[in-house]
Design a protein around this motif. Sequence first.
Motif, PDB file in Angstrom:
ATOM      1  N   ALA A 118     -34.727 -80.853 -18.652  1.00  0.00           N
ATOM      2  CA  ALA A 118     -33.315 -80.623 -18.338  1.00  0.00           C
ATOM      3  C   ALA A 118     -32.739 -79.512 -19.198  1.00  0.00           C
ATOM      4  N   ARG A 119     -33.092 -79.515 -20.485  1.00  0.00           N
ATOM      5  CA  ARG A 119     -32.607 -78.468 -21.402  1.00  0.00           C
ATOM      6  C   ARG A 119     -32.962 -77.083 -20.894  1.00  0.00           C
ATOM      7  N   VAL A 120     -34.216 -76.910 -20.467  1.00  0.00           N
ATOM      8  CA  VAL A 120     -34.691 -75.599 -20.041  1.00  0.00           C
ATOM      9  C   VAL A 120     -34.122 -75.214 -18.673  1.00  0.00           C
ATOM     10  N   LEU A 121     -34.211 -76.115 -17.706  1.00  0.00           N
ATOM     11  CA  LEU A 121     -33.789 -75.784 -16.338  1.00  0.00           C
ATOM     12  C   LEU A 121     -32.294 -75.511 -16.249  1.00  0.00           C
ATOM     13  N   HIS A 122     -31.512 -76.201 -17.064  1.00  0.00           N
ATOM     14  CA  HIS A 122     -30.054 -76.079 -16.972  1.00  0.00           C
ATOM     15  C   HIS A 122     -29.445 -75.364 -18.165  1.00  0.00           C
ATOM     16  N   ASP A 123     -30.294 -74.772 -19.020  1.00  0.00           N
ATOM     17  CA  ASP A 123     -29.841 -73.952 -20.135  1.00  0.00           C
ATOM     18  C   ASP A 123     -28.770 -74.682 -20.950  1.00  0.00           C
ATOM     19  N   LEU A 124     -29.082 -75.909 -21.348  1.00  0.00           N
ATOM     20  CA  LEU A 124     -28.119 -76.734 -22.063  1.00  0.00           C
ATOM     21  C   LEU A 124     -27.930 -76.228 -23.494  1.00  0.00           C
ATOM     22  N   ALA A 125     -26.716 -76.329 -23.980  1.00  0.00           N
ATOM     23  CA  ALA A 125     -26.348 -75.753 -25.272  1.00  0.00           C
ATOM     24  C   ALA A 125     -26.642 -76.709 -26.420  1.00  0.00           C
ATOM     25  N   ASP A 126     -26.721 -76.144 -27.621  1.00  0.00           N
ATOM     26  CA  ASP A 126     -26.845 -76.952 -28.829  1.00  0.00           C
ATOM     27  C   ASP A 126     -25.709 -77.974 -28.884  1.00  0.00           C
ATOM     28  N   GLY A 127     -26.036 -79.161 -29.368  1.00  0.00           N
ATOM     29  CA  GLY A 127     -25.054 -80.228 -29.481  1.00  0.00           C
ATOM     30  C   GLY A 127     -24.974 -81.113 -28.259  1.00  0.00           C
ATOM     31  N   ALA A 192     -19.907 -87.408 -18.085  1.00  0.00           N
ATOM     32  CA  ALA A 192     -21.343 -87.150 -18.174  1.00  0.00           C
ATOM     33  C   ALA A 192     -21.887 -86.618 -16.848  1.00  0.00           C
ATOM     34  N   GLN A 193     -22.781 -85.637 -16.952  1.00  0.00           N
ATOM     35  CA  GLN A 193     -23.435 -85.064 -15.779  1.00  0.00           C
ATOM     36  C   GLN A 193     -24.759 -85.766 -15.532  1.00  0.00           C
ATOM     37  N   VAL A 194     -25.056 -86.032 -14.265  1.00  0.00           N
ATOM     38  CA  VAL A 194     -26.370 -86.541 -13.887  1.00  0.00           C
ATOM     39  C   VAL A 194     -27.148 -85.381 -13.285  1.00  0.00           C
ATOM     40  N   LEU A 195     -28.272 -85.027 -13.930  1.00  0.00           N
ATOM     41  CA  LEU A 195     -29.073 -83.892 -13.485  1.00  0.00           C
ATOM     42  C   LEU A 195     -30.392 -84.383 -12.912  1.00  0.00           C
ATOM     43  N   ASP A 196     -30.833 -83.738 -11.857  1.00  0.00           N
ATOM     44  CA  ASP A 196     -32.076 -84.107 -11.173  1.00  0.00           C
ATOM     45  C   ASP A 196     -33.204 -83.214 -11.684  1.00  0.00           C
ATOM     46  N   VAL A 197     -34.130 -83.782 -12.448  1.00  0.00           N
ATOM     47  CA  VAL A 197     -35.262 -83.016 -12.960  1.00  0.00           C
ATOM     48  C   VAL A 197     -36.554 -83.772 -12.682  1.00  0.00           C
ATOM     49  N   HIS A 198     -37.609 -83.014 -12.424  1.00  0.00           N
ATOM     50  CA  HIS A 198     -38.907 -83.602 -12.093  1.00  0.00           C
ATOM     51  C   HIS A 198     -39.992 -82.864 -12.889  1.00  0.00           C
ATOM     52  N   PRO A 199     -40.273 -83.296 -14.112  1.00  0.00           N
ATOM     53  CA  PRO A 199     -41.244 -82.586 -14.947  1.00  0.00           C
ATOM     54  C   PRO A 199     -42.655 -82.649 -14.371  1.00  0.00           C
TER      55      PRO A 199
END
Length: 243
Positions: A118-127, A192-199
């Motif tokens: 999720a961090r990589v696909l959605h470019d999530l920020a520090d914190g 809160a966001q619900v993100l769809d990720v499939h590693p």
Amino acid sequence: MLVAIETVFEQCSVAACQTELKPTPANQINPANPAPQVLAVATKAGKRGQTEDVLPMLDGVLAQANAPISDVSIWAFTRGPGAFSGIRIGTAVVQALSVANGVPCVGVSSLALLADTARVLHDLADGTRIAAVMDARQEQVYLGEFVIKDGQITANADGEACERLLDYQGVVNADVVVGDGANLVKFANENAQVLDVHPDAADLTRLALYQFAREGGVSAENALPVYLRNNAWKTLAEQGKKS
């Protein structure tokens, strides 16, 4: 070369990536390093046939990467938590391969893999606080709580274990929630966001390399699965649970 095998997320996925990494003190790791160069990846959806599929898929990935198995210097796998059979298959295969060519293993948390993808696909920020939630059946979920720090996920140690079981409709406190158990819990943060990720195994290579750089690998006998539920192998009747 690192080869990753992912069988926890109801799939059979194998990937190979180039690496020259050696274990490095954590304070010397640059989280901004580019993602590993994935040489080949193959994924087959569904949990049926994983035992029969994994070795032919490995052969195919090595052929596509134009590399013999002797070039593999690290074996990576998802250590769980998750479906018992998927954890068992991936762990057993990597243990056997590690013994066969005498190189270390890296077991990566399936919950951490969800969060990192999720961090990589959605470019999530520090914190950003991430809750990875997987349906554990028996009216419980597997919960992993993480926070992004210096461009990488790390355990969120706000008084709770990073990975634990939580009852259905239990409360999670996060900015982002991922995993197939997201609809089975309540959110303390109404925004809160619900993100769809499939590693897949390609995603696994990234986190496995980072983990290896920080901690090194382990021998086959120490490449152990994590179930969280101690009686995971028992039937529902044996556990006294309703289906």
